[in-house]
Design a protein around this motif. Structure first.
Motif, PDB file in Angstrom:
ATOM      1  N   PRO A   1       0.799  -1.228   0.000  1.00  0.00           N
ATOM      2  CA  PRO A   1       0.000   0.000   0.000  1.00  0.00           C
ATOM      3  C   PRO A   1       0.829   1.275   0.000  1.00  0.00           C
ATOM      4  CG  PRO A   1       0.023  -0.974   2.186  1.00  0.00           C
ATOM      5  CD  PRO A   1       0.713  -1.941   1.278  1.00  0.00           C
ATOM      6  N   HIS A   2       2.089   1.205   0.412  1.00  0.00           N
ATOM      7  CA  HIS A   2       2.912   2.413   0.535  1.00  0.00           C
ATOM      8  C   HIS A   2       3.763   2.624  -0.719  1.00  0.00           C
ATOM      9  CE1 HIS A   2       2.786   1.482   5.103  1.00  0.00           C
ATOM     10  NE2 HIS A   2       1.715   2.134   4.718  1.00  0.00           N
ATOM     11  N   LEU A   3       4.108   3.889  -0.955  1.00  0.00           N
ATOM     12  CA  LEU A   3       5.092   4.240  -1.970  1.00  0.00           C
ATOM     13  C   LEU A   3       6.378   4.597  -1.240  1.00  0.00           C
ATOM     14  CD1 LEU A   3       2.846   6.532  -4.201  1.00  0.00           C
ATOM     15  CD2 LEU A   3       3.549   4.199  -4.723  1.00  0.00           C
ATOM     16  N   GLU A   4       7.504   4.047  -1.677  1.00  0.00           N
ATOM     17  CA  GLU A   4       8.754   4.248  -0.943  1.00  0.00           C
ATOM     18  C   GLU A   4       9.925   4.394  -1.904  1.00  0.00           C
ATOM     19  OE1 GLU A   4      11.382   2.134   2.639  1.00  0.00           O
ATOM     20  OE2 GLU A   4       9.542   1.191   1.883  1.00  0.00           O
ATOM     21  N   HIS A   5      10.822   5.310  -1.571  1.00  0.00           N
ATOM     22  CA  HIS A   5      12.032   5.503  -2.368  1.00  0.00           C
ATOM     23  C   HIS A   5      13.109   6.133  -1.493  1.00  0.00           C
ATOM     24  CE1 HIS A   5      14.333   5.939  -6.077  1.00  0.00           C
ATOM     25  NE2 HIS A   5      14.660   7.157  -5.688  1.00  0.00           N
ATOM     26  N   LEU A   6      14.229   5.456  -1.359  1.00  0.00           N
ATOM     27  CA  LEU A   6      15.384   5.965  -0.621  1.00  0.00           C
ATOM     28  C   LEU A   6      15.013   6.504   0.769  1.00  0.00           C
ATOM     29  CD1 LEU A   6      17.370   7.808  -3.450  1.00  0.00           C
ATOM     30  CD2 LEU A   6      17.635   5.470  -2.621  1.00  0.00           C
ATOM     31  N   GLY A   7      14.231   5.724   1.486  1.00  0.00           N
ATOM     32  CA  GLY A   7      13.888   6.086   2.856  1.00  0.00           C
ATOM     33  C   GLY A   7      12.700   7.005   3.005  1.00  0.00           C
ATOM     34  N   VAL A   8      12.176   7.531   1.882  1.00  0.00           N
ATOM     35  CA  VAL A   8      10.981   8.373   1.933  1.00  0.00           C
ATOM     36  C   VAL A   8       9.766   7.487   1.680  1.00  0.00           C
ATOM     37  CG1 VAL A   8       9.721  10.278   0.861  1.00  0.00           C
ATOM     38  CG2 VAL A   8      12.193  10.454   1.231  1.00  0.00           C
ATOM     39  N   VAL A   9       8.817   7.508   2.601  1.00  0.00           N
ATOM     40  CA  VAL A   9       7.631   6.653   2.513  1.00  0.00           C
ATOM     41  C   VAL A   9       6.384   7.529   2.511  1.00  0.00           C
ATOM     42  CG1 VAL A   9       6.308   4.802   3.599  1.00  0.00           C
ATOM     43  CG2 VAL A   9       8.818   4.793   3.747  1.00  0.00           C
ATOM     44  N   PHE A  10       5.508   7.264   1.540  1.00  0.00           N
ATOM     45  CA  PHE A  10       4.230   7.971   1.454  1.00  0.00           C
ATOM     46  C   PHE A  10       3.111   6.954   1.609  1.00  0.00           C
ATOM     47  CE2 PHE A  10       0.780   9.461  -1.550  1.00  0.00           C
ATOM     48  CZ  PHE A  10       0.220  10.351  -0.649  1.00  0.00           C
ATOM     49  N   ASP A  11       2.225   7.196   2.568  1.00  0.00           N
ATOM     50  CA  ASP A  11       1.060   6.349   2.795  1.00  0.00           C
ATOM     51  C   ASP A  11      -0.156   7.027   2.163  1.00  0.00           C
ATOM     52  OD1 ASP A  11      -1.093   4.909   3.676  1.00  0.00           O
ATOM     53  OD2 ASP A  11      -0.418   4.759   5.751  1.00  0.00           O
ATOM     54  N   PRO A  12      -0.649   6.528   1.026  1.00  0.00           N
ATOM     55  CA  PRO A  12      -1.785   7.182   0.369  1.00  0.00           C
ATOM     56  C   PRO A  12      -3.049   7.205   1.219  1.00  0.00           C
ATOM     57  CG  PRO A  12      -0.668   5.687  -1.145  1.00  0.00           C
ATOM     58  CD  PRO A  12      -0.118   5.413   0.225  1.00  0.00           C
ATOM     59  N   ALA A  13      -3.210   6.241   2.112  1.00  0.00           N
ATOM     60  CA  ALA A  13      -4.420   6.180   2.930  1.00  0.00           C
ATOM     61  C   ALA A  13      -4.471   7.317   3.946  1.00  0.00           C
ATOM     62  CB  ALA A  13      -4.510   4.829   3.629  1.00  0.00           C
ATOM     63  N   THR A  14      -3.338   7.609   4.567  1.00  0.00           N
ATOM     64  CA  THR A  14      -3.293   8.660   5.596  1.00  0.00           C
ATOM     65  C   THR A  14      -2.677   9.946   5.086  1.00  0.00           C
ATOM     66  OG1 THR A  14      -1.115   7.945   6.391  1.00  0.00           O
ATOM     67  CG2 THR A  14      -3.053   6.904   7.375  1.00  0.00           C
ATOM     68  N   ARG A  15      -2.044   9.875   3.897  1.00  0.00           N
ATOM     69  CA  ARG A  15      -1.333  10.998   3.291  1.00  0.00           C
ATOM     70  C   ARG A  15      -0.175  11.469   4.171  1.00  0.00           C
ATOM     71  NH1 ARG A  15      -3.130  12.124  -1.211  1.00  0.00           N
ATOM     72  NH2 ARG A  15      -1.999  14.088  -1.418  1.00  0.00           N
ATOM     73  N   GLN A  16       0.367  10.573   4.969  1.00  0.00           N
ATOM     74  CA  GLN A  16       1.511  10.881   5.813  1.00  0.00           C
ATOM     75  C   GLN A  16       2.808  10.524   5.097  1.00  0.00           C
ATOM     76  OE1 GLN A  16       0.757   8.759   9.473  1.00  0.00           O
ATOM     77  NE2 GLN A  16      -0.362  10.491  10.355  1.00  0.00           N
TER      78      GLN A  16
ATOM     79  N   THR B   1       7.008  10.050   5.694  1.00  0.00           N
ATOM     80  CA  THR B   1       8.122   9.927   6.631  1.00  0.00           C
ATOM     81  C   THR B   1       9.413   9.779   5.842  1.00  0.00           C
ATOM     82  OG1 THR B   1       7.913   7.510   6.775  1.00  0.00           O
ATOM     83  CG2 THR B   1       6.711   8.823   8.411  1.00  0.00           C
ATOM     84  N   GLN B   2      10.510  10.194   6.457  1.00  0.00           N
ATOM     85  CA  GLN B   2      11.840  10.005   5.868  1.00  0.00           C
ATOM     86  C   GLN B   2      12.712   9.380   6.942  1.00  0.00           C
ATOM     87  OE1 GLN B   2      14.183  13.512   4.779  1.00  0.00           O
ATOM     88  NE2 GLN B   2      14.836  12.443   2.916  1.00  0.00           N
ATOM     89  N   ASP B   3      13.155   8.156   6.679  1.00  0.00           N
ATOM     90  CA  ASP B   3      13.930   7.394   7.661  1.00  0.00           C
ATOM     91  C   ASP B   3      13.201   7.338   9.000  1.00  0.00           C
ATOM     92  OD1 ASP B   3      15.940   7.070   5.747  1.00  0.00           O
ATOM     93  OD2 ASP B   3      16.879   8.964   6.319  1.00  0.00           O
ATOM     94  N   GLY B   4      11.884   7.187   8.927  1.00  0.00           N
ATOM     95  CA  GLY B   4      11.080   7.056  10.126  1.00  0.00           C
ATOM     96  C   GLY B   4      10.600   8.359  10.735  1.00  0.00           C
ATOM     97  N   ARG B   5      11.103   9.499  10.257  1.00  0.00           N
ATOM     98  CA  ARG B   5      10.719  10.793  10.813  1.00  0.00           C
ATOM     99  C   ARG B   5       9.550  11.372  10.009  1.00  0.00           C
ATOM    100  NH1 ARG B   5      13.572  14.503   9.560  1.00  0.00           N
ATOM    101  NH2 ARG B   5      14.913  13.533   7.993  1.00  0.00           N
ATOM    102  N   PRO B   6       8.505  11.867  10.668  1.00  0.00           N
ATOM    103  CA  PRO B   6       7.406  12.494   9.930  1.00  0.00           C
ATOM    104  C   PRO B   6       7.855  13.789   9.262  1.00  0.00           C
ATOM    105  CG  PRO B   6       7.120  12.788  12.299  1.00  0.00           C
ATOM    106  CD  PRO B   6       8.279  11.852  12.132  1.00  0.00           C
ATOM    107  N   ILE B   7       7.402  13.981   8.028  1.00  0.00           N
ATOM    108  CA  ILE B   7       7.736  15.170   7.255  1.00  0.00           C
ATOM    109  C   ILE B   7       6.443  15.904   6.933  1.00  0.00           C
ATOM    110  CG2 ILE B   7       8.788  16.073   5.160  1.00  0.00           C
ATOM    111  CD1 ILE B   7      10.809  14.723   6.946  1.00  0.00           C
ATOM    112  N   ALA B   8       6.379  17.185   7.258  1.00  0.00           N
ATOM    113  CA  ALA B   8       5.187  17.993   6.991  1.00  0.00           C
ATOM    114  C   ALA B   8       5.290  18.631   5.614  1.00  0.00           C
ATOM    115  CB  ALA B   8       5.026  19.063   8.064  1.00  0.00           C
ATOM    116  N   LEU B   9       4.356  18.291   4.742  1.00  0.00           N
ATOM    117  CA  LEU B   9       4.310  18.861   3.400  1.00  0.00           C
ATOM    118  C   LEU B   9       2.954  19.509   3.169  1.00  0.00           C
ATOM    119  CD1 LEU B   9       5.828  15.969   1.218  1.00  0.00           C
ATOM    120  CD2 LEU B   9       7.036  17.887   2.263  1.00  0.00           C
TER     121      LEU B   9
END
Length: 220
Positions: A125-140, A142-150
């Motif tokens: 379910p997630h999109l991931e590339h080089l430690g950046v993970v996007f969860d389409p369900a929650t729109r959250q 993270t980068q290397d586990g840290r939440p990123i505000a966009l």
């Protein structure tokens, strides 16, 4: 994600359009089958939400014409026709899913995410590339586990790139993914969003390919 909404009921259409936009989707809304067919010939969409009982041309005819052109655009039928034969006919005509009205917007979004995963050949379910993970369900994000505000637009640009990590997307292609009909686009909008993403995710995460567009870095 760019969505073609084909719905002649104004109340339902307004509700679905508002819900989709809140989820960061670019939405083009047509209210009859002829306009839907013209839109599908003129533009590219990630998914089509198709009512069946439409003026001027029925939704089943719109779907049949689309598949006759061998277009693989995912189609989710949303209709009040809940009889089993109607569902079978719609799925056999090339629909990817079938949702009976009335429905919950959260379920609609979940079904959209599911048909997009199947269309792209992704199981996760997630999109991931080089430690950046996007969860389409929650729109959250993270980068290397840290939440990123966009911002919503930054998220939409990032999602477009993450969905095709090896591709180069032009500015026009990215604009087509994040803006619907009638939305005003600043001339340097994509550059501004990419600059914001680089500031938050690292300057090298998104690469500029001169004269072509943007792509994700292949270097960790």
């Amino acid at each position: 994600m760019r969505v073609l909404l084909v719905e002649d009921d104004r109340m339902i259409g307004e509700s679905v359009e508002a819900g989709l936009r809140q989820e960061g989707c670019a939405v083009d809304w047509t209210r009859d089958g002829v306009a839907a067919s013209l839109a599908l010939r003129a533009d590219t969409y990630d998914v089509v939400l198709l009512d069946l009982g439409l003026p001027r041309k029925g939704g089943m005819e719109v779907l049949t014409e689309l598949r006759a052109r061998h277009a693989g655009t995912p189609v989710l039928i949303m209709t009040a026709r809940d009889a089993v034969p109607d569902r079978i006919r719609g799925l056999d005509a090339g629909a990817d899913d079938y949702l009976v009205k009335p429905f919950d917007l959260d379920e609609l979004m979940a079904r959209i995410r599911a048909v997009l995963r199947r269309a792209s050949g992704r199981a996760e379910p997630h999109l991931e590339h080089l430690g950046v993970v996007f969860d389409p369900a929650t729109r959250q994000i993270t980068q290397d586990g840290r939440p990123i505000a966009l911002s919503a637009r930054e998220t939409a640009v990032l999602a477009a790139l993450l969905e095709r990590p090896g591709a180069i997307l032009s500015r026009d292609q990215i604009e087509a993914r994040i803006y619907g009909w009638g939305e005003e686009i600043e001339s340097n909008a994509i550059e501004v969003y990419v600059h914001g993403l680089r500031r938050k995710l690292g300057i090298g995460f998104i690469q500029t390919v001169r004269g072509l567009g943007y792509t994700l870095s292949t270097r960790s």
